[in-house]
Design an enzyme around this catalytic site. Structure first.
Site, PDB file in Angstrom:
ATOM      1  N   LYS A  87     -39.136  53.540 -43.888  1.00  0.00           N
ATOM      2  CA  LYS A  87     -38.810  54.188 -42.617  1.00  0.00           C
ATOM      3  C   LYS A  87     -37.680  55.189 -42.864  1.00  0.00           C
ATOM      4  O   LYS A  87     -36.604  54.818 -43.347  1.00  0.00           O
ATOM      5  CB  LYS A  87     -38.387  53.114 -41.612  1.00  0.00           C
TER       6      LYS A  87
HETATM    7  C1  E4P Z   1     -38.525  52.017 -33.698  1.00  0.00           C
HETATM    8  O1  E4P Z   1     -39.079  51.769 -34.729  1.00  0.00           O
HETATM    9  C2  E4P Z   1     -37.230  51.461 -33.278  1.00  0.00           C
HETATM   10  O2  E4P Z   1     -36.970  50.297 -34.034  1.00  0.00           O
HETATM   11  C3  E4P Z   1     -37.198  51.014 -31.857  1.00  0.00           C
HETATM   12  O3  E4P Z   1     -38.446  51.070 -31.236  1.00  0.00           O
HETATM   13  C4  E4P Z   1     -36.038  51.453 -31.069  1.00  0.00           C
HETATM   14  O4  E4P Z   1     -36.135  50.915 -29.778  1.00  0.00           O
HETATM   15  P1  E4P Z   1     -34.919  50.822 -28.770  1.00  0.00           P
HETATM   16  O5  E4P Z   1     -34.757  52.164 -28.133  1.00  0.00           O
HETATM   17  O6  E4P Z   1     -35.346  49.788 -27.777  1.00  0.00           O
HETATM   18  O7  E4P Z   1     -33.703  50.433 -29.572  1.00  0.00           O
END
Ligand code: E4P
Length: 218
Positions: A87
């Site tokens: 990622k």
């Molecule tokens: C995406 O991969 C992130 O981990 C995540 O969806 C972030 O979500 P949040 O805005 O609820 O922290």
């Protein structure tokens, strides 16, 4: 549409996996910290534990923000398990790193995407997944779902293979709207998946069926 769970909590990952509808897991440094997982070794071990529970792709995020650092870290993460997806944040060196991993056949998830232009760039670099954060856009009075629709249109225009991974999903309506738009994947908390189960008429109907069965069989 694929269902990913957005957590580093092993119990929740197991619960979603046991439900039989889980296609993958996404994590981020904040989610790791929330579970109290700190220190490089512990973090790497935790990714391995997630891969043992979940049978789909598992996104593991790099901490480095420079090209060389992201490559080194990404290669270390990818070597942990065949289903690890590296990622990488949507920054200039991140785009270069995505291209590098794409050329090597290593899966990537381009994270922190908030515009269609960023999603186009991620696809051009060969990202496996692109993660537009819809909940965080909604938080600042911007329509997150509209971004999913824009990216869908652009990717379909050119048959990009990059999968749209709707991220920062907060509730069941996000899941349903993403499904209508044609997002390839959604990642959200366990509640956004289990919430799809609920309907009062199901509960009332089941109660009545069981009561009628009892009447006829007692
Ligand atoms: C995406 O991969 C992130 O981990 C995540 O969806 C972030 O979500 P949040 O805005 O609820 O922290």
């Amino acid at each position: 549409m694929k269902f990913f769970i957005d957590t580093a909590n092993l119990d929740q990952i197991k619960e979603a996996q046991d439900l039989g509808v889980l296609d993958g897991v996404t994590t981020n440094p904040s989610l790791m910290a929330k579970e109290g997982i700190t220190g490089r070794e512990n973090i790497l071990n935790h990714y391995k534990k997630i891969c043992e529970i979940a049978t789909g792709d598992v996104s593991a995020e790099v901490i480095a923000t420079d090209y060389e650092g992201m490559i080194k870290e990404g290669e270390e993460l990818a070597a942990l398990h065949e289903r690890i997806v590296v990622k990488i944040p949507m920054i200039k060196d991140g785009v270069k790193a995505i291209k590098y991993f794409s050329d090597k056949g290593i899966k990537t998830n381009c994270t922190l995407v908030f515009s269609a232009g960023q999603a186009l760039l991620a696809a051009k670099a060969g990202a496996t997944y692109v993660s537009p954060f819809i909940g965080r856009l909604d938080d600042i009075s911007t329509d997150g779902l509209n971004l999913i629709a824009e990216i869908r249109l652009i990717y379909d225009n050119y048959n990009f293979e990059t999968e749209i991974l709707a991220a920062s999903v907060r509730h069941t309506m996000h899941v349903l709207e993403c499904a209508k738009i044609g997002s390839d994947v959604m990642t959200g908390p366990l509640s956004s998946i289990e919430g799809l189960l609920k309907h009062p008429l199901t509960d009332i109907g089941l109660e009545k069926f069981l009561a009628d069965y009892k009447k006829g069989n007692s």
